[in-house]
Design a protein around this motif. Structure first.
Motif, PDB file in Angstrom:
ATOM      1  N   HIS A  43       0.938  -1.070  -0.155  1.00  6.57           N
ATOM      2  CA  HIS A  43       0.075   0.164  -0.402  1.00  6.57           C
ATOM      3  C   HIS A  43       0.581   1.626   0.315  1.00  6.57           C
ATOM      4  CE1 HIS A  43      -3.255  -2.714   1.778  1.00  6.57           C
ATOM      5  NE2 HIS A  43      -3.497  -2.662   0.488  1.00  6.57           N
ATOM      6  N   GLU A  46       1.961   3.176   3.196  1.00  5.04           N
ATOM      7  CA  GLU A  46       2.567   2.862   4.827  1.00  5.04           C
ATOM      8  C   GLU A  46       4.324   2.260   4.001  1.00  5.04           C
ATOM      9  OE1 GLU A  46      -0.427  -0.954   5.072  1.00  5.04           O
ATOM     10  OE2 GLU A  46      -2.405   0.595   4.523  1.00  5.04           O
ATOM     11  N   ARG A  91      -3.815   3.267  -1.992  1.00  2.40           N
ATOM     12  CA  ARG A  91      -4.360   1.275  -1.118  1.00  2.40           C
ATOM     13  C   ARG A  91      -5.185   0.792  -1.526  1.00  2.40           C
ATOM     14  NH1 ARG A  91      -6.533  -0.272   4.118  1.00  2.40           N
ATOM     15  NH2 ARG A  91      -5.106   1.505   4.680  1.00  2.40           N
ATOM     16  N   HIS A 173       2.821  -4.132   6.518  1.00  2.00           N
ATOM     17  CA  HIS A 173       2.132  -2.053   6.767  1.00  2.00           C
ATOM     18  C   HIS A 173       1.590  -1.466   7.467  1.00  2.00           C
ATOM     19  CE1 HIS A 173      -0.975  -4.330   3.647  1.00  2.00           C
ATOM     20  NE2 HIS A 173       0.173  -4.994   3.818  1.00  2.00           N
ATOM     21  N   THR A 174       1.058  -0.401   7.471  1.00  2.00           N
ATOM     22  CA  THR A 174       0.763   0.085   8.528  1.00  2.00           C
ATOM     23  C   THR A 174      -1.338   1.383   8.412  1.00  2.00           C
ATOM     24  OG1 THR A 174       0.722   2.358   7.463  1.00  2.00           O
ATOM     25  CG2 THR A 174       2.757   1.878   8.835  1.00  2.00           C
TER      26      THR A 174
HETATM   27 ZN    ZN Z   1      -1.683  -1.692   4.302  1.00  4.85          ZN
END
Ligand code: ZN
Length: 370
Positions: A43, A46, A91, A173-174
């Motif tokens: 993403h 992130e 995203r 991820h974040t």
């Molecule tokens: Zn993510």
């Protein structure tokens, strides 16, 4: 000192003919421990996982390695570079709107063919055969798909090939504005306490297109099928999504903390040999995915987020307050949002300005300690 190798993997082409590439770093272990695949930044916004990979590479060069380790920062070159004004989007594929982390592949029918051929084989033979089978299936999807592959699937499948070759997969991820949390398959609950991550979401064996699921669902399903045949097999295959905090941020000091967290898990799994990395003692809360609730904004307005991440918020205590200046003087300008049950707030929307129905918070309900 362990030497690392570096290569560029071409995962697609842009309209101008420019290749889409991702850097792949590899370190060789002695071969006596499980192999590992770690990727970051599927993403676009992130980005912290790239800093964690930097800190991992810095340390892995001077630790004894039992398992091979593959590290892929900038795993999605389209999403990484997808800017709109000051913000990174990334995203969703901007052309199709599909989430970049919902395009991986799982072909359940492969389980039947492996069971048919290897009903009585030993665990290593089954594991090897199933891996080869999954890798050949993905290669076939890439090479012989008459109607082609979407940009996102072409990237995802090539990353997935590296992931399937490994025994342990970590997808970094974040959240938007977020605390650290871990997505952990229910059958691996015991491993969650070896990361220095205070919140764990336990997820069922359902495939929804994400990398972690694409890597654990096949093995979980295979294990269950063998159980029905009276065989209890442990393939030692693990896969997690590690949520490192908030998007659009790089913090190299915090990345070192997160790299140490990953190394303590890898030490537990016998991938690295260093007593330096031990999981911290901390209260770890968990909840099942069905109890990980999205709280949608009940009204539009400007949000003052009040609740502290990771801390229990008792029923009736304010989660946030919404400012409505259009109501000042002739109505209610401030609206307090509360819930009817105890929750632990994990993340919230990145902006203070929200429409009615925006995903405002994600919260643990019916949580327990691990
Ligand atoms: Zn993510």
């Amino acid at each position: 000192m362990n030497k690392f190798s570096k290569q560029l993997l071409t995962v697609g082409e842009m309209a101008s003919g420019v290749s889409l590439t991702v850097p792949v770093y590899q370190l060789k272990g002695s071969g006596s421990g499980p192999s590992v695949y770690i990727q970051a930044n599927i993403h676009g916004a992130e980005v912290q996982g790239n800093a964690v990979i930097y800190q991992l590479l810095e340390q892995l060069q001077s630790i004894e390695l039992f398992g091979d380790i593959t590290l892929v920062p900038y795993a999605n070159p389209v999403a990484c570079n997808h800017k709109n004004g000051e913000y990174t989007l990334g995203r969703f594929d901007p052309i199709t709107g599909v989430n970049w982390n919902r395009m991986y592949h799982f072909n359940e029918s492969l389980i039947d063919s492996v069971i048919e051929q290897h009903q009585d084989s030993d665990v290593d033979t089954i594991k090897k055969a199933f891996k080869q089978c999954m890798l050949a299936d993905i290669q076939d999807q890439i090479d012989h798909n008459n109607y082609g592959l979407s940009t996102g699937r072409r990237i995802a499948y090539q990353l997935q090939q590296m992931a399937h070759s490994a025994d342990i997969v970590l997808d970094l991820h974040t959240g938007p504005i977020s605390s650290k949390h871990l997505y952990c398959p229910e059958y691996l609950t015991g491993s969650a306490s070896h990361f220095n991550i205070p919140h764990t979401i336990l997820i069922p064996n359902t495939f929804d297109g994400a990398m972690d699921e694409a890597c654990f669902c096949p093995w979980w399903s295979l294990t269950q099928r063998f159980q029905k045949l009276g065989r209890n097999l442990d393939f030692n295959q693990e896969s997690f999504t590690v949520e490192l905090g908030s998007q659009e941020l790089i913090d190299l000091d915090e990345a070192l903390v997160d790299a140490n967290s990953i190394l303590s898990y890898l030490q537990y799994k016998n991938v690295v040999n260093s007593k330096r990395y031990v999981a911290e003692k901390m209260t770890r809360h968990a909840c099942y995915l069905k109890d990980y609730k999205v709280y949608y904004a009940p009204m539009g307005g400007m949000v003052d987020y009040l609740a502290t991440f990771g801390e229990e918020l008792k029923a009736g205590e304010p989660l946030a307050r919404i400012l409505r200046m259009d109501n000042y003087g002739d109505g209610n300008a401030l609206h307090y949002l509360t819930l009817e049950q105890d929750v632990i707030p994990i993340l919230h929307f990145a902006s203070a300005s929200v429409n009615q129905g925006t995903q405002l918070y994600k919260l643990f309900t019916n949580y327990f300690t691990l």
